[in-house]
Design a protein around this motif. Structure first.
Motif, PDB file in Angstrom:
ATOM      1  N   VAL A  68       4.472  -2.821  -7.557  1.00 32.06           N
ATOM      2  CA  VAL A  68       3.373  -3.186  -8.457  1.00 32.06           C
ATOM      3  C   VAL A  68       3.393  -2.299  -9.697  1.00 32.06           C
ATOM      4  CG1 VAL A  68       0.856  -3.294  -8.712  1.00 32.06           C
ATOM      5  CG2 VAL A  68       1.936  -4.081  -6.594  1.00 32.06           C
ATOM      6  N   CYS A  69       3.661  -1.011  -9.502  1.00 29.91           N
ATOM      7  CA  CYS A  69       3.685  -0.087 -10.638  1.00 29.91           C
ATOM      8  C   CYS A  69       4.863  -0.361 -11.571  1.00 29.91           C
ATOM      9  CB  CYS A  69       3.745   1.353 -10.145  1.00 29.91           C
ATOM     10  SG  CYS A  69       2.202   1.940  -9.454  1.00 29.91           S
ATOM     11  N   ALA A 238      -2.469   0.473  -0.934  1.00 26.54           N
ATOM     12  CA  ALA A 238      -3.609   0.536  -1.847  1.00 26.54           C
ATOM     13  C   ALA A 238      -4.075   1.969  -2.052  1.00 26.54           C
ATOM     14  CB  ALA A 238      -4.757  -0.323  -1.302  1.00 26.54           C
ATOM     15  N   PHE A 241      -1.041   4.062  -3.728  1.00 32.26           N
ATOM     16  CA  PHE A 241      -0.953   3.721  -5.146  1.00 32.26           C
ATOM     17  C   PHE A 241      -1.349   4.913  -6.006  1.00 32.26           C
ATOM     18  CE2 PHE A 241      -2.826   1.919  -9.023  1.00 32.26           C
ATOM     19  CZ  PHE A 241      -1.809   1.080  -9.456  1.00 32.26           C
ATOM     20  N   ASN A 420      -8.254   4.487  -7.646  1.00 29.15           N
ATOM     21  CA  ASN A 420      -7.334   3.347  -7.673  1.00 29.15           C
ATOM     22  C   ASN A 420      -8.010   2.072  -8.142  1.00 29.15           C
ATOM     23  OD1 ASN A 420      -5.292   4.968  -6.754  1.00 29.15           O
ATOM     24  ND2 ASN A 420      -5.320   4.218  -4.647  1.00 29.15           N
ATOM     25  N   THR A 423      -8.026   2.086 -11.847  1.00 26.94           N
ATOM     26  CA  THR A 423      -6.663   2.013 -12.347  1.00 26.94           C
ATOM     27  C   THR A 423      -6.097   0.609 -12.230  1.00 26.94           C
ATOM     28  OG1 THR A 423      -6.346   4.287 -11.594  1.00 26.94           O
ATOM     29  CG2 THR A 423      -4.378   3.050 -12.168  1.00 26.94           C
ATOM     30  N   LEU A 424      -6.302  -0.033 -11.103  1.00 29.19           N
ATOM     31  CA  LEU A 424      -5.774  -1.382 -10.888  1.00 29.19           C
ATOM     32  C   LEU A 424      -6.351  -2.363 -11.907  1.00 29.19           C
ATOM     33  CD1 LEU A 424      -5.861  -1.406  -6.989  1.00 29.19           C
ATOM     34  CD2 LEU A 424      -3.806  -1.615  -8.407  1.00 29.19           C
ATOM     35  N   TYR A 425      -7.617  -2.209 -12.236  1.00 28.09           N
ATOM     36  CA  TYR A 425      -8.232  -3.067 -13.249  1.00 28.09           C
ATOM     37  C   TYR A 425      -7.571  -2.849 -14.611  1.00 28.09           C
ATOM     38  CZ  TYR A 425     -11.724  -4.929 -16.497  1.00 28.09           C
ATOM     39  OH  TYR A 425     -12.355  -5.600 -17.510  1.00 28.09           O
ATOM     40  N   CYS A 464      -2.030  -6.313  -8.706  1.00 32.48           N
ATOM     41  CA  CYS A 464      -3.171  -5.403  -8.829  1.00 32.48           C
ATOM     42  C   CYS A 464      -4.376  -5.935  -8.054  1.00 32.48           C
ATOM     43  CB  CYS A 464      -3.531  -5.212 -10.300  1.00 32.48           C
ATOM     44  SG  CYS A 464      -2.309  -4.273 -11.251  1.00 32.48           S
ATOM     45  N   LEU A 467      -3.735  -5.448  -4.230  1.00 33.19           N
ATOM     46  CA  LEU A 467      -3.984  -4.090  -3.751  1.00 33.19           C
ATOM     47  C   LEU A 467      -5.470  -3.754  -3.787  1.00 33.19           C
ATOM     48  CD1 LEU A 467      -1.043  -1.958  -5.242  1.00 33.19           C
ATOM     49  CD2 LEU A 467      -1.304  -2.876  -2.931  1.00 33.19           C
ATOM     50  N   PHE A 468      -6.165  -4.223  -4.828  1.00 28.94           N
ATOM     51  CA  PHE A 468      -7.603  -3.959  -4.912  1.00 28.94           C
ATOM     52  C   PHE A 468      -8.332  -4.526  -3.699  1.00 28.94           C
ATOM     53  CE2 PHE A 468     -11.902  -5.303  -6.118  1.00 28.94           C
ATOM     54  CZ  PHE A 468     -12.423  -4.105  -6.585  1.00 28.94           C
TER      55      PHE A 468
END
Length: 529
Positions: A68-69, A238, A241, A420, A423-425, A464, A467-468
């Protein structure tokens, strides 16, 4: 109403050009900057929390989170090389999807950096209490002074994490008086961390204690632990991450980078790939030598990491030496396989290097505040510069106190999950910004282009979101509550004070002529010098 203010990209670049910082950083320095910010609490501490969620499947969790990253980094590379200014995802959103969404992204970044700094402070505390006080001086601090009481089911007897609070306040004080790490100091700290982890990998993978049987069962909690549970390989991903959070900080240095169109993508992708390989090898070494099976609760579901139930289990003799029960996971592994002295050295490396991560995170947050204040969305007083120290001491002090409170009263795993969420947002919105710019400004020069963007972009957003939705429920709820608070501030203050809303927009002087259309419908361009 919400999407009616999109700041012209040329205006953003012009503002940065007129008020920019000196460009001194090259590709290698950016990679070191990224590695220095990425390698921190995530790998030194969260290895234990990740193993409790996924067991040996922690290795798969690193792969999932890393994937994902990587796709997010490709999006960052394109847009950061196009818009080499401070502000990161906030600025990118401002130029594509408008002021309101940009505000929510910037507000989420505030949450990310502050909570992440708290989490690193808690991670540092574990190594300080275990390596410095415990193994070096034989001093054992009571649980009441090394664990906070506000965890949802936190460690019994905890009152305040005193070392975590002290280190957070100390780093804040250093930033306030003007002490910051130079590129040379950062390079030394990166060398220390990389050397320590390299030694860990070499010692564990070649140890006589290494046994592939320890990886069986590989997925004791399965791949999917269930929505809101935060367990299983995806649940661990998650949380893990957090071990990758930091590569986006490279983009905040774009305004200080030589040839950013070339060097920013190298710094982003290069540091991320380097750390991904390291993480997988570290996880393999830790689990292969002392095992990493989670402590199971009722129904074959692992006890939540950082919970009171897990703390009680870890107090039992049969689990006292388990990887999942350690507050200083990597040093603990080396001690267990007969390398106690080297384990202490690794602990010293963590103690020395982790404060630099706190510093970078706090520094990055002040940059976000600075840019939002420059746009009029936050009071200019927050960026007030001290007459003697020449630093934005007001916002630094406020941030530092909040970070210290979080570090004092919450466990590292819970803090990481909350960080996280924000960050994911932000990562998802960067992917959206890249796709929007491809359509709205297709002719602008792009020194780096995301390959197959119509695949990579949606994959980044979906990754994202995926994982969220696999974070613990409590962490998922923090982001919408935090966003709601931000919306109150935006509509109560920021929207009316916005420079863009008031028609205050800087553009390149050579283009200030009759060719310009009004920047905002109904508001004429102001006279410019």
């Amino acid at each position: 109403m919400f999407l009616d203010r999109v700041k012209p990209l040329d205006a953003i670049l012009a503002t940065a050009e007129r008020k920019s910082l000196h460009r001194t950083l090259g590709a290698f320095q950016l990679m070191l900057f990224g590695i220095g910010c990425i390698i921190g609490t995530g790998i030194f501490v969260l290895t234990a929390a990740g193993a409790q969620k996924a067991g040996p499947g922690l290795m798969l969790a690193f792969v999932i989170a890393g994937t994902v990253c990587i796709v997010a980094a490709l999006c960052y590379a394109e847009i950061a090389s196009m818009i080499p200014v401070a502000g990161s995802a906030y600025t990118y959103s401002y130029a594509t999807v408008g002021e309101f969404i940009a505000w929510t992204v910037g507000w989420a970044l505030v949450l990310e950096y502050a909570i992440a700094a708290s989490a690193v402070s808690v991670g540092w505390s574990g190594y300080f209490a275990g390596t410095i006080l415990g193994d070096t001086f034989g001093i054992s601090l009571p649980v009441s002074l090394t664990a906070g009481p506000l965890a949802l089911g936190g460690a019994p007897g905890g009152f305040i994490n005193l070392p975590a609070m002290v280190i957070a306040l100390l780093v804040t004080w250093l930033l306030m008086i003007g002490t910051s790490e130079s590129a040379k100091v950062n390079a030394v700290l990166v060398l220390i961390k990389v050397t320590a982890l390299t030694a860990f990998i070499a010692l564990t993978l070649t140890s006589s204690e290494f046994d592939v049987a320890r990886f069986n069962p590989f997925l004791p909690a399965g791949v999917f632990g269930g929505w809101g549970t935060g367990v299983g390989a995806v649940g661990a991903a998650a949380t893990i991450f957090f071990a990758y959070v930091g590569f986006d900080a490279v983009s905040t240095a774009a305004e200080e980078t030589k040839n950013p169109q070339r060097n920013v993508p190298i710094g982003l992708v290069g540091s991320l790939l380097f750390c991904t390989v390291f993480y997988i090898l570290v996880a393999a070494g830790a689990i292969g030598t002392i095992g990493g099976q989670p402590i199971m609760g009722p129904g074959g579901i692992p006890f939540p990491a950082g919970s009171e139930e897990l703390a009680r289990q870890c107090a039992l003799p049969q689990f006292s030496d388990a990887l999942v029960c350690s507050n200083e996971a990597l040093a603990h592994v080396l001690r267990e396989i007969g390398f106690g002295a080297i384990g202490n050295v690794l602990g010293y490396a963590a103690i020395l290097a982790l404060p630099s991560v706190i510093l970078v995170l706090l520094f990055a947050q002040t940059r976000i505040f600075f840019v939002m204040s420059r746009d009029g969305l936050l009071p200019e007083g927050l960026s007030k510069v001290h007459p003697k120290w020449k630093t934005p001491y007001v916002v630094t002090a406020i941030t530092g106190v909040i970070v210290a409170i979080g570090a004092a009263f919450f466990p590292v795993g819970q803090l990481a999950d909350i960080a996280n969420a924000g960050t994911l947002y932000a990562f998802a919105m960067v992917a959206v910004a890249v796709m929007v710019l491809r359509r709205t400004d297709p002719t602008r020069t792009r020194s780096f282009r995301v390959p197959a963007l119509m695949i990579i972009g949606p994959v980044t957003v979906l990754g994202c979101v995926f994982l969220f939705l696999n974070l613990p429920l409590e962490a998922m709820l923090v982001l919408p509550v935090w966003t709601l608070i931000g919306c109150v501030i935006y509509f109560g203050y920021s929207r009316g004070s916005s420079h863009l809303g008031r028609g205050i927009i800087e553009v390149p002087e050579v283009e200030v002529a009759t060719t310009l259309e009004p920047d905002i419908p109904g508001i004429a361009d102001r006279n410019r010098d």
